[in-house]
Design a protein around this motif. Sequence first.
Motif, short mmCIF file in Angstrom:
data_model
loop_
_atom_site.label_atom_id
_atom_site.label_comp_id
_atom_site.label_asym_id
_atom_site.label_seq_id
_atom_site.Cartn_x
_atom_site.Cartn_y
_atom_site.Cartn_z
N ALA A 33 -6.82 -20.89 -10.99
CA ALA A 33 -7.55 -20.78 -12.25
C ALA A 33 -9.03 -20.58 -11.92
CB ALA A 33 -7.36 -22.03 -13.09
N THR A 34 -9.70 -19.72 -12.70
CA THR A 34 -11.14 -19.50 -12.51
C THR A 34 -11.83 -19.50 -13.87
OG1 THR A 34 -10.86 -17.10 -12.52
CG2 THR A 34 -10.90 -18.16 -10.37
N LEU A 35 -13.06 -19.99 -13.86
CA LEU A 35 -13.91 -19.98 -15.04
C LEU A 35 -15.19 -19.22 -14.73
CD1 LEU A 35 -13.51 -23.68 -16.26
CD2 LEU A 35 -12.48 -21.63 -17.26
N VAL A 36 -15.76 -18.62 -15.75
CA VAL A 36 -17.00 -17.85 -15.59
C VAL A 36 -18.18 -18.81 -15.54
CG1 VAL A 36 -18.49 -16.13 -16.69
CG2 VAL A 36 -16.01 -15.86 -16.76
N ASP A 37 -19.08 -18.62 -14.58
CA ASP A 37 -20.29 -19.43 -14.44
C ASP A 37 -21.48 -18.57 -14.86
OD1 ASP A 37 -22.26 -21.19 -13.79
OD2 ASP A 37 -21.88 -21.19 -11.65
N ARG A 38 -21.56 -18.26 -16.14
CA ARG A 38 -22.59 -17.34 -16.62
C ARG A 38 -24.01 -17.92 -16.55
NH1 ARG A 38 -22.85 -14.04 -22.29
NH2 ARG A 38 -24.57 -12.72 -21.68
N HIS A 85 -11.52 -27.53 -20.31
CA HIS A 85 -12.45 -26.48 -20.75
C HIS A 85 -11.89 -25.74 -21.96
CE1 HIS A 85 -15.38 -23.20 -20.37
NE2 HIS A 85 -14.35 -22.37 -20.56
N LEU A 86 -10.62 -25.36 -21.91
CA LEU A 86 -9.99 -24.66 -23.02
C LEU A 86 -10.02 -25.50 -24.29
CD1 LEU A 86 -6.92 -23.04 -21.24
CD2 LEU A 86 -8.70 -21.83 -22.50
N ASN A 87 -9.68 -26.79 -24.19
CA ASN A 87 -9.67 -27.66 -25.37
C ASN A 87 -11.07 -27.83 -25.95
OD1 ASN A 87 -6.89 -28.18 -25.73
ND2 ASN A 87 -6.93 -29.63 -24.02
N ASP A 88 -12.10 -27.92 -25.11
CA ASP A 88 -13.48 -28.00 -25.60
C ASP A 88 -13.84 -26.72 -26.36
OD1 ASP A 88 -13.91 -30.53 -24.58
OD2 ASP A 88 -14.86 -29.80 -22.73
N CYS A 89 -13.51 -25.58 -25.80
CA CYS A 89 -13.84 -24.30 -26.46
C CYS A 89 -13.06 -24.13 -27.76
CB CYS A 89 -13.58 -23.13 -25.52
SG CYS A 89 -14.72 -23.08 -24.12
N LEU A 90 -11.79 -24.51 -27.78
CA LEU A 90 -10.98 -24.38 -28.99
C LEU A 90 -11.47 -25.31 -30.10
CD1 LEU A 90 -7.46 -24.11 -27.33
CD2 LEU A 90 -8.62 -22.31 -28.62
N ALA A 91 -12.08 -26.44 -29.72
CA ALA A 91 -12.59 -27.40 -30.70
C ALA A 91 -14.07 -27.14 -31.02
CB ALA A 91 -12.40 -28.81 -30.18
N PRO A 115 -21.25 -26.10 -15.40
CA PRO A 115 -22.15 -24.99 -15.80
C PRO A 115 -21.46 -23.95 -16.67
CG PRO A 115 -21.26 -24.52 -13.65
CD PRO A 115 -20.62 -25.81 -14.10
N TYR A 116 -20.43 -24.32 -17.39
CA TYR A 116 -19.61 -23.31 -18.08
C TYR A 116 -19.99 -23.18 -19.55
CZ TYR A 116 -17.10 -24.09 -13.78
OH TYR A 116 -16.79 -24.23 -12.45
N ALA A 117 -19.49 -22.11 -20.15
CA ALA A 117 -19.68 -21.84 -21.57
C ALA A 117 -18.38 -21.25 -22.10
CB ALA A 117 -20.84 -20.86 -21.78
N CYS A 118 -18.32 -21.06 -23.41
CA CYS A 118 -17.11 -20.50 -24.03
C CYS A 118 -17.35 -19.02 -24.32
CB CYS A 118 -16.79 -21.24 -25.32
SG CYS A 118 -16.43 -22.99 -25.05
N TYR A 119 -16.34 -18.20 -24.07
CA TYR A 119 -16.48 -16.74 -24.22
C TYR A 119 -15.39 -16.11 -25.07
CZ TYR A 119 -19.75 -17.45 -20.44
OH TYR A 119 -20.80 -17.89 -19.68
N GLY A 120 -14.81 -16.84 -26.01
CA GLY A 120 -13.84 -16.22 -26.91
C GLY A 120 -12.39 -16.50 -26.57
N ASN A 121 -12.11 -17.30 -25.57
CA ASN A 121 -10.75 -17.72 -25.23
C ASN A 121 -9.83 -16.60 -24.76
OD1 ASN A 121 -11.52 -20.34 -25.91
ND2 ASN A 121 -11.01 -19.98 -28.07
N ALA A 122 -10.41 -15.52 -24.25
CA ALA A 122 -9.61 -14.44 -23.67
C ALA A 122 -9.49 -14.69 -22.16
CB ALA A 122 -10.27 -13.09 -23.93
#
Length: 196
Positions: free
Chosen positions: A134-139, A156-162, A169-176
Amino acid sequence: MAVPRILLAAAALTGTALACLTGCTPADSRPTVAAASSAAALADDGADDLLDDDDDLVDDAAADSPVASTVAAPAPSDPCPAPGRPPGHQVLIIVSADPGDLTAQPARYTCDPPHYEATGTPVHYGFAASGVTATLVDRPHEDAAKPVQLDELVTHLNDCLADRDPADPYACYGNAYDVVLDSHGRIMRIAEIEEQ
């Protein structure tokens, strides 16, 4: 001396004609047609054919005239093509996340604004028994996507969905997410896609 040659030629032609005719019966017309065709071909060899010269003129004129093209015009290029994906990869929009599985919808790329949007019915996807990456974007740090543990991805997914801010250092980018499935339909690889 010229007379005997003419008589000799006439006799030869008469003999040839008789030989052709004796080989023919009313029921068998093929030899007659073949003999007539052969005689016509012999007569044609020595004569100049004015039609051939005219045909050449017509052919040359046709070659010089413009011909309507039946080739289709090239299709206009897509002003907003979807980003390419390697074979076996697909984009999913995550709807919910649990430690053992994800619920996601197939995604399609749209251009106004450019992003992935969910289509179709949500489907449950389990994770492969081992070796899931699994990888996450570090924008914020403009670094390449970072590998994370599966439980960190689910958090991370649950934080972004909520609509909560995920851990630095992550952010949410639309759950794609770009996903690769194994032969049993389980997730082997999942990578966040950075969308604007």
